[in-house]
Structures are given as C-alpha cells and as structure tokens.
Design an enzyme around this catalytic site. Structure first.
Site, PDB file in Angstrom:
ATOM      1  N   ARG A   1      28.090  16.224  66.539  1.00 35.17           N
ATOM      2  CA  ARG A   1      27.208  15.455  66.444  1.00 35.17           C
ATOM      3  C   ARG A   1      27.025  13.936  66.415  1.00 35.17           C
ATOM      4  O   ARG A   1      26.354  13.409  67.035  1.00 35.17           O
ATOM      5  CB  ARG A   1      26.170  16.393  65.115  1.00 35.17           C
ATOM      6  CG  ARG A   1      25.729  17.598  65.579  1.00 35.17           C
ATOM      7  CD  ARG A   1      25.884  18.402  64.086  1.00 35.17           C
ATOM      8  NE  ARG A   1      27.481  18.494  63.915  1.00 35.17           N
ATOM      9  CZ  ARG A   1      27.891  19.598  64.154  1.00 35.17           C
ATOM     10  NH1 ARG A   1      27.018  20.736  64.916  1.00 35.17           N
ATOM     11  NH2 ARG A   1      29.057  19.935  64.068  1.00 35.17           N
ATOM     12  N   THR A   2      27.841  13.621  65.516  1.00 32.40           N
ATOM     13  CA  THR A   2      27.445  12.082  64.958  1.00 32.40           C
ATOM     14  C   THR A   2      28.130  11.437  66.350  1.00 32.40           C
ATOM     15  O   THR A   2      27.224  10.203  66.692  1.00 32.40           O
ATOM     16  CB  THR A   2      28.316  11.776  63.779  1.00 32.40           C
ATOM     17  OG1 THR A   2      28.135  12.635  62.861  1.00 32.40           O
ATOM     18  CG2 THR A   2      28.127  10.315  63.342  1.00 32.40           C
TER      19      THR A   2
ATOM     20  N   LYS B   1      50.693   4.805  68.051  1.00 37.09           N
ATOM     21  CA  LYS B   1      51.953   3.830  68.213  1.00 37.09           C
ATOM     22  C   LYS B   1      51.958   3.333  66.904  1.00 37.09           C
ATOM     23  O   LYS B   1      52.962   2.175  67.021  1.00 37.09           O
ATOM     24  CB  LYS B   1      51.750   3.157  69.452  1.00 37.09           C
ATOM     25  CG  LYS B   1      51.727   3.904  70.800  1.00 37.09           C
ATOM     26  CD  LYS B   1      51.621   3.045  71.833  1.00 37.09           C
ATOM     27  CE  LYS B   1      50.872   3.585  72.995  1.00 37.09           C
ATOM     28  NZ  LYS B   1      50.662   2.870  73.925  1.00 37.09           N
TER      29      LYS B   1
ATOM     30  N   ARG C   1      34.025   6.380  62.128  1.00 34.76           N
ATOM     31  CA  ARG C   1      34.172   7.258  61.331  1.00 34.76           C
ATOM     32  C   ARG C   1      35.914   7.417  60.823  1.00 34.76           C
ATOM     33  O   ARG C   1      36.621   7.212  61.747  1.00 34.76           O
ATOM     34  CB  ARG C   1      33.970   8.944  61.612  1.00 34.76           C
ATOM     35  CG  ARG C   1      34.300   9.956  60.976  1.00 34.76           C
ATOM     36  CD  ARG C   1      34.053  11.459  61.423  1.00 34.76           C
ATOM     37  NE  ARG C   1      32.375  11.385  61.103  1.00 34.76           N
ATOM     38  CZ  ARG C   1      31.854  12.615  61.435  1.00 34.76           C
ATOM     39  NH1 ARG C   1      32.422  13.568  61.758  1.00 34.76           N
ATOM     40  NH2 ARG C   1      30.654  12.594  61.364  1.00 34.76           N
TER      41      ARG C   1
ATOM     42  N   HIS D   1      28.076   9.121  54.297  1.00 38.02           N
ATOM     43  CA  HIS D   1      27.567   9.484  55.467  1.00 38.02           C
ATOM     44  C   HIS D   1      26.050   9.231  55.710  1.00 38.02           C
ATOM     45  O   HIS D   1      25.432   9.843  55.766  1.00 38.02           O
ATOM     46  CB  HIS D   1      27.850  11.075  56.061  1.00 38.02           C
ATOM     47  CG  HIS D   1      27.820  11.300  57.560  1.00 38.02           C
ATOM     48  ND1 HIS D   1      27.230  10.341  58.341  1.00 38.02           N
ATOM     49  CD2 HIS D   1      28.046  12.263  57.843  1.00 38.02           C
ATOM     50  CE1 HIS D   1      27.423  10.980  59.655  1.00 38.02           C
ATOM     51  NE2 HIS D   1      27.742  12.323  59.317  1.00 38.02           N
TER      52      HIS D   1
END
Ligand code: CP
Length: 313
Positions: free
Chosen positions: A58-59, A86, A108, A136
């Site tokens: 969703r986000t 890496k 995020r 959030h």
C-alpha cells in the site's frame, strides 16, 4: 497556517494545526482523484525516490501514484535490488542518490530513527514511510482523513486500537494523531503485546476485548507482527483468535454504527474475520483510497505548496 518543515518524520512532533493543514490540503486532491484526468502540475520537474528497506504494498504504491498524479518523476529502490546487498551504508546510499539531485526521499526502514538520521544529513525532504516499531505518520494521516468523512467531530470520539500494540508503528502514530485532535484512545491486547512504557502514552489499557468493545465509536484492528517477534509472545494463534479476533458475534456486541478500520495487510480470520472486513461497518478500502490524496498533500506541502493556491481550474 503555512507548512514550514523540511521533512515529515513523526506525528508526535506535529501540532494540531499542522495535522489539520495536511488533512485540509488533502480535500481538493480527493476531488481531483475522482476526475477522468487525475494529473495536476505542482511537482513538475521534481524527483521523488521511494527507498524501501522493508516490504510494502500500500504505502509504496500509494506514494508512487501520489507523486505521478502531481507530475513528479518517481523512482523506486528496494533493498533486494540495491547495493545495500553489497554492504553499502544507508548514508552512502542516500548521499549517492542525492548526488543525482532527487528532491524528496520516501523511506521505510526496520530501524527506529533511520528516516530522522537521513533527514539530518541530506538536503532532500525525507518522509517516514514506517520506521521499525516507532511511527508511520502518513498511515495515521490517511486514517484521520477517513475518519473525518465518517464522524461529526474528533472531540470525545472513543477509539479502540486492538492487536499487536507492542510492535505497531501505526498504533503509536494514531495514538498521537487522534489524541491531538481530541479523541479518547484505548488499546487492548494480551499483556505481552502491550509496550512496557505504555504509561507514557495518553491511552487507557484493556486486556479483555469483550470488556473494551461496548462503547467504542471506532475499532481499529492490527495484525500480529511475527517478523518483529524474537520469541512467541502468546500461547497459540487459536487462543489469540478466541480472545482478540473481531468476528460477527463480537460485532453484535459493539455499537450498531461502529467504524471498523485496519491499516493492512489483513490476516483474514486471525485478527479480523473476512465477513467483518467486508461489512458495511468497514472503511478499510476507503483508508487505502484516501492514502493517495493524503500523500499528495504531504508531497505538495513539503514542496512549498500552499493550501489556498488554486491547483488547477
Ligand atoms: N499499511 C501499510 O503500511 O501497508 P504496507 O506495508 O503494504 O505499505
């Protein structure tokens, strides 16, 4: 009121006025999103980077759509396809991306504080799209925007947040956002899923769903975040469902017009029965729809946009 922040990191630090400014700015975007031609020009020439170190449906999608609707360029990088694999540090990754002149970073991360760390070190605006168990903010803002469509006032609104409160950044952001607007927030979970420092948050705590349910205007369900648990924090899923799942029989105990919310993803049949998720009391898909308008408002304000400007004829 004018937006003055470079970044959006937490709801805790926002004033009631700033929250209302974002919610008010989202309203014309909702109207634009209902049109046949949904694209408007305010972010033309700007580049938004989606930097996701944890999975999202969703986000990530909602920020991509929001940026495109505002005519920005959007590029997306996830850990699985980046040089983080890496051994590159978060700061080096961000500095390299900023060297390509991105204007905004939507981030995020599983570590609390990662978006703030980045925001303090790069010139681009940083938007927290979820940091560990912490916050959030845009989820809270889209929830508030959805509630605004369904209630007369936030003053005295009784909201119950139930489920894995301990690991929930959504719960934390919503506790701050709802209480700043005047709602009365309660949380409910088994003791092992309540954060140890719950007393610093402005909430009442329940351990029995059947006690908590009766007088609430809004019931906000949360999934169990097994990915953040080092060990089992309740005996079995079956026992959890018996005591804390929202099903048809519990819906009958609630107020007739109770509003059912969930941030997604739903574990149907665990914290929320499919019947209730799809019932007339549920606004879960409205939350998702409003996510695009609210994220457009956030991108627009961080870019220096003004609520009162006419965006398009
Ligand atoms: N509500 C929410 O954050 O969903 P995603 O994890 O799919 O982005």
């Amino acid at each position: 009121m004018k937006w003055t922040r470079k970044d959006l990191i937490t709801i805790e630090e926002l004033s009631k006025g700033e929250i209302n400014l974002i919610l008010d700015t989202a309203e014309p975007f909702k109207e634009i999103l209902r049109r046949n031609i949904k694209k408007v020009p305010p972010l033309r020439g700007r580049t938004v980077l989606n930097l996701f170190y944890e999975p999202s449906t969703r986000t990530a999608a909602s920020f991509s759509i929001a940026a495109k609707r505002l005519s920005a360029e959007i590029m997306s990088i996830s850990t699985s396809t980046s040089s983080v694999k890496k051994g590159e540090t978060l700061l080096d990754t961000a500095r390299n991306l900023e060297a390509m002149r991105v204007d905004m970073v939507v981030m995020r991360h599983s570590c609390e504080g990662a978006p703030k760390f980045l925001a303090e070190r790069i010139n681009a605006s940083v938007i927290n799209a979820g940091d560990g168990n912490h916050e959030h903010p845009t989820q809270c803002l889209l929830d508030l925007s959805t509630l605004k469509e369904n209630v007369k006032t936030f003053n005295g609104l009784k909201v119950l947040i139930i489920g894995d409160i301990r690991h929930s950044r959504v719960a934390r952001s919503n506790i701050w956002g709802l209480t700043k607007l005047g709602a009365k927030v309660s949380v409910c979970a088994p003791p092992t899923l309540i954060p140890q420092n719950i007393d610093v948050l402005p909430v009442d705590v329940y351990y029995h769903f059947d006690e908590a349910i009766k007088d609430k205007d809004v019931i906000y369900l949360l999934r169990i975040q097994r990915e953040r648990m080092k060990k089992g924090l309740f005996p079995s899923t079956r026992e959890y469902m018996n005591l804390f799942s929202m099903d048809r029989s519990r819906l009958k105990q609630a107020k007739k017009d109770v509003i059912i919310m969930h941030p997604g993803p739903i574990n149907r049949g665990v914290e929320l029965d499919g019947d209730v998720a799809d019932s007339e009391n549920s606004v879960i898909l409205n939350q998702v729809t409003n996510g695009v308008a609210v994220r457009m408002a956030v991108l627009y304000l961080l870019n220096g946009g003004n609520k009162n400007e006419k965006i398009i004829e």
